[in-house]
Design an enzyme around this catalytic site. Structure first.
Site, PDB file in Angstrom:
ATOM      1  N   GLN A 260       0.828  -1.126  -0.005  1.00  0.00           N
ATOM      2  CA  GLN A 260      -0.013  -0.163   0.159  1.00  0.00           C
ATOM      3  C   GLN A 260       0.789   1.330   0.100  1.00  0.00           C
ATOM      4  O   GLN A 260       0.378   2.313  -0.326  1.00  0.00           O
ATOM      5  CB  GLN A 260      -0.755   0.184   1.190  1.00  0.00           C
ATOM      6  CG  GLN A 260      -0.160   0.197   2.642  1.00  0.00           C
ATOM      7  CD  GLN A 260      -1.382   0.211   3.638  1.00  0.00           C
ATOM      8  OE1 GLN A 260      -1.952  -1.005   3.894  1.00  0.00           O
ATOM      9  NE2 GLN A 260      -1.158   1.035   4.262  1.00  0.00           N
TER      10      GLN A 260
ATOM     11  N   CYS B 163      -5.285   0.415   3.344  1.00  0.00           N
ATOM     12  CA  CYS B 163      -5.638  -0.828   3.950  1.00  0.00           C
ATOM     13  C   CYS B 163      -7.030  -1.417   3.723  1.00  0.00           C
ATOM     14  O   CYS B 163      -7.458  -2.723   3.686  1.00  0.00           O
ATOM     15  CB  CYS B 163      -4.987  -1.153   5.228  1.00  0.00           C
ATOM     16  SG  CYS B 163      -6.184  -0.108   6.611  1.00  0.00           S
TER      17      CYS B 163
ATOM     18  N   HIS C  27      -6.150  -0.508  11.630  1.00  0.00           N
ATOM     19  CA  HIS C  27      -5.625  -1.067  10.314  1.00  0.00           C
ATOM     20  C   HIS C  27      -7.001  -2.058   9.871  1.00  0.00           C
ATOM     21  O   HIS C  27      -7.774  -2.237  10.670  1.00  0.00           O
ATOM     22  CB  HIS C  27      -4.554  -1.821  10.582  1.00  0.00           C
ATOM     23  CG  HIS C  27      -3.537  -2.202   9.562  1.00  0.00           C
ATOM     24  ND1 HIS C  27      -3.468  -1.393   8.414  1.00  0.00           N
ATOM     25  CD2 HIS C  27      -3.181  -3.325   9.143  1.00  0.00           C
ATOM     26  CE1 HIS C  27      -2.554  -1.988   7.529  1.00  0.00           C
ATOM     27  NE2 HIS C  27      -2.485  -3.420   8.069  1.00  0.00           N
TER      28      HIS C  27
ATOM     29  N   ASN D 189      -1.501  -9.099   5.078  1.00  0.00           N
ATOM     30  CA  ASN D 189      -1.292  -7.734   5.063  1.00  0.00           C
ATOM     31  C   ASN D 189      -1.177  -7.164   3.863  1.00  0.00           C
ATOM     32  O   ASN D 189      -1.085  -7.723   2.620  1.00  0.00           O
ATOM     33  CB  ASN D 189      -0.285  -7.406   5.924  1.00  0.00           C
ATOM     34  CG  ASN D 189      -0.446  -6.304   7.023  1.00  0.00           C
ATOM     35  OD1 ASN D 189      -1.277  -5.261   6.604  1.00  0.00           O
ATOM     36  ND2 ASN D 189       0.261  -6.332   8.037  1.00  0.00           N
TER      37      ASN D 189
END
Length: 331
Positions: A139, A145, A275, A296
């Site tokens: 990202q 995210c 997050h 992630n």
């Protein structure tokens, strides 16, 4: 004014740094630091700033050494591109607190709440092995995210439904919502896809890490009809959901997340949801430590190939790092 969830950026492990059993002197730290600067192409405005960052780097290096020498820890840390930042700087720069919407006080977030049912749950599952997980995204400095996590769940759902694994466009969500890189919620991405009857592919609308002009002329290749919220604060129901498909969730992070390298993360990390990640599996170690597998958006060199194993089945119903507080998936 609503402040949205920000996201953390890409992290890498320094290949030349493999073990930290020694006591570091100034010259050895300086040498490691110079190697680190070369690997991460880091430069500073002046020598004063460089010396300041060297001091922080040394403190982080010593912290990692001390942490990794603790035999009671189930995970390891390593140097990464944030190793010249203090933990406070890291949290302040790469996360954001939503003070307007108190998630911990909510009992539901949409009309589509997954009902609690009796359901056979496999002992373990890994959607990567079933070909339902796309490549790990990076990202960068954009707080996207929420888009990456939600699309990870959409991509898994479409693969299970159609047999085709396609990477969809994070950039379209960044450009075509009012939220952009300033952080949002996973459901904002779902709502956009539903309202616009699909979303473009990553290939046709690639990621740039900045907000651009919305390109409505791109061909839309997928569609979801709604999204489901897993009953909050119930890891068993979350387990049930993940056994059927990848699930996106919001999560809390701390300073140690930035340097996570391998193993089962066991916290502590609180429940401040700042997050978003995609849960792509679960299992247990040979020692019996149960874990979730999360995808992630910090690049493939962070953690375990861009993934983290995080402890599940703790006494707190909210789950470690608030994993079970607000999980959702498309349908």
């Amino acid at each position: 004014m609503t402040q949205f969830i920000f996201c953390v950026c890409v992290i890498l492990c320094l290949s030349s740094y493999s073990a930290m059993s020694q006591t570091f002197n100034e010259s050895s730290v300086a040498e490691i630091y110079e190697e680190w600067m070369i690997q991460y192409e880091r430069s500073y405005a002046n020598d004063i700033e460089k010396e300041k960052r060297l001091k922080i780097f040394k403190e982080n290096l010593e912290y990692i050494e001390k942490f990794n020498n603790n035999a009671n820890k189930n995970y390891k840390l390593g140097l990464n591109q944030f190793s010249d930042l203090t933990k406070d700087e890291f949290i302040a720069s790469y996360t954001g607190l939503n003070t307007y919407f108190n998630i911990s006080r909510q009992t539901s977030f949409s009309s589509n709440i997954e009902p609690s049912k009796v359901y056979h749950i496999p002992r373990s599952i890994d959607w990567r092995e079933k070909g339902a997980v796309t490549n790990v995204r990076t990202q960068g400095a954009c707080g996207s995210c929420w888009a990456s996590a939600g699309l990870g769940a959409v991509e898994g759902y479409i693969k299970i439904k159609t047999g085709k694994l396609v990477s969809f466009s994070v950039q379209e969500l960044v450009d075509c919502t009012k939220i952009g890189c300033d952080g949002a919620y996973v459901i904002d991405g779902y709502k956009y896809i539903i309202a616009n009857h699909g979303i473009a592919t990553e290939e046709s609308y690639p990621y740039t890490e900045v907000v651009g002009t919305c390109q409505h002329n791109k061909t839309r290749t997928t569609q979801i009809s709604r999204y489901i919220t897993v009953p909050p604060n119930d890891e068993q129901q979350l387990l049930r959901a993940v056994s059927k498909q990848p699930v996106a969730t919001h999560i809390s992070v701390n300073g140690d997340w930035s340097a996570y390298k391998e193993g089962v993360f066991t916290g502590p990390c609180g429940t401040n949801l700042i997050h978003a990640v995609t849960i792509v599996g679960y299992g247990a170690t040979k020692e019996g430590i149960r874990y979730w597998v999360i995808k992630n958006s910090w690049g493939p060199n962070w953690g375990e190939g861009g993934f983290m194993r995080i402890q599940r089945g703790i006494s707190d119903k909210r789950g470690l790092c608030g994993m079970a507080m607000w999980p959702t998936y498309p349908y």
